[in-house]
Design an enzyme around this catalytic site. Structure first.
Site, PDB file in Angstrom:
ATOM      1  N   LYS A 192       0.830  -1.211   0.000  1.00  0.00           N
ATOM      2  CA  LYS A 192       0.000   0.000   0.000  1.00  0.00           C
ATOM      3  C   LYS A 192       0.861   1.257   0.000  1.00  0.00           C
ATOM      4  O   LYS A 192       0.410   2.334  -0.428  1.00  0.00           O
ATOM      5  CB  LYS A 192      -0.985  -0.001   1.173  1.00  0.00           C
ATOM      6  CG  LYS A 192      -0.371  -0.199   2.550  1.00  0.00           C
ATOM      7  CD  LYS A 192       0.168   1.057   3.186  1.00  0.00           C
ATOM      8  CE  LYS A 192       0.850   0.757   4.497  1.00  0.00           C
ATOM      9  NZ  LYS A 192       1.490   1.935   5.106  1.00  0.00           N
ATOM     10  N   THR A 249      -3.378   5.470   4.495  1.00  0.00           N
ATOM     11  CA  THR A 249      -2.070   5.908   4.023  1.00  0.00           C
ATOM     12  C   THR A 249      -2.164   6.813   2.802  1.00  0.00           C
ATOM     13  O   THR A 249      -1.286   7.645   2.574  1.00  0.00           O
ATOM     14  CB  THR A 249      -1.185   4.679   3.699  1.00  0.00           C
ATOM     15  OG1 THR A 249      -1.245   3.763   4.785  1.00  0.00           O
ATOM     16  CG2 THR A 249       0.269   5.084   3.497  1.00  0.00           C
TER      17      THR A 249
END
Length: 346
Positions: A192, A249
């Protein structure tokens, strides 16, 4: 009460140490920098990594690794990926008793393409630990240190060890689930960061929410595609350590990977960005590793490939985005079919 050494006094290591202290454990926080250890002990703060946060008086920082791990029941690795092997080698010479090993580092090693748990297993003597546990999920250190509600996942090849880590960390502010899919949990946390770099670049270029939503969604397909090829369960990537971590994120200024991407999108080159960040940006190394794996295994990862070209070949961010938008037409459900067939065909 357990005695626990947290290796790595950055923002995440410090935040995890605070959770463990809240749960009544004796915690030693290790840093390779002697001045850093002294600053933490003298001021009860970690201004470089968690500015404005008061640390518990019972949290002691160490520079001497042998003293930090003396008599502990568990060790939590929160050092950068590039330091994992070196720290394990040092532990081989100072650990006396068998311990629980937990890691919260999100990355993949370039060239070897090893996950963090694999690196630990290769370097740390087998008689010194039970099994490795990974701790991963949507969790900004800044918010954990302020006791904001946070939920993550613990995974191990041993359910007993995963539940042991769960017991160490879980409290009313920090909820911990367990998962049997260690490969998926580790890869979700690592990959990610690549997409977060892309989200930051998109924002730095001035593109809107539509572009970022598309990037995150197609990025999740890439994560699942690569993960399934390495043996992960695709369903893991719609959980906390997959889409949960991806959302937090890619959308928060707390994310160093998003911030690095944002600077790249605004025209800074990689060396300038890393100098400004002053902290490890794991997504850069992970992009290299994922690109190498995709090339070796012929896995379609256009976003990762585009980011690799920006980071390591000097490609212009806008040119890469334009190329991604003009790729060959395809059906969205083709990806799901391919991922599932890769996972379950063998």
């Amino acid at each position: 009460m357990e005695k626990i050494a947290v290796l790595g006094a950055g923002s995440w290591g410090t935040a995890l140490a605070m959770v463990l202290i809240d749960n009544g454990h004796e915690v030693r926080l290790w840093t390779h920098n002697q001045n850093h250890a002294e600053q933490i002990n003298q001021t009860h703060s970690n201004e470089e990594y968690l500015p404005g946060i008061h640390l518990p008086a019972s949290l002691t920082a160490y520079h001497d690794l042998s003293k930090a791990v003396e008599g502990v029941n568990a060790i939590v690795f929160v050092v950068p990926t590039k330091a994992i092997r070196e720290v394990c080698q040092k532990l081989n010479g100072v650990l006396q008793d068998k311990v629980t090993i937990i890691h919260g580092t999100k990355g993949i090693e370039p060239d070897t393409l090893k996950r963090v748990s694999e690196m630990i297993e290769e370097e740390l003597r087998g008689d010194l630990y039970h099994d490795v546990v990974v701790l991963s999920g949507p969790s900004h250190a800044e918010e954990v240190s302020q006791k904001h509600p946070t939920t993550i996942t613990a995974s191990s090849n041993s359910i007993d060890e995963a539940e042991k880590a769960q017991d160490l960390f879980i409290n009313e502010n920090f909820r911990v689930y367990t998962s049997p899919d260690m490969v998926g949990v580790e890869l979700g946390g690592a990959l990610k960061n690549i997409i977060a770099l892309g989200a930051g670049i998109s924002d730095g270029l001035g593109y809107g929410d539509n572009a970022k939503a598309a990037l995150m969604t197609r990025g999740l397909a890439e994560i699942a595609r690569l993960g399934a090829s390495m043996g992960a369960n695709p369903l893991t990537f719609i959980g906390l350590s997959g889409v949960g971590d991806l959302i937090v994120t890619c959308t928060s200024v707390h994310s160093r990977n998003w911030r690095a991407g944002n600077l790249l999108g605004k025209g800074n080159d990689l060396d300038e960005v890393l100098e400004q960040m002053g902290m490890v940006v794991e997504g850069v190394r992970t992009t290299r590793a994922a690109y190498q794996f995709a090339e070796n295994k012929n896995i379609d990862m256009p976003i990762t490939t585009g980011l690799y070209r920006i980071l390591f070949e000097g490609a212009k961010p806008k040119d890469v985005v334009d190329q991604l938008m003009t790729r060959m037409r395809r059906h969205e459900m083709e990806d799901l079919s391919t991922i599932l067939s890769n996972r379950y065909s063998s």
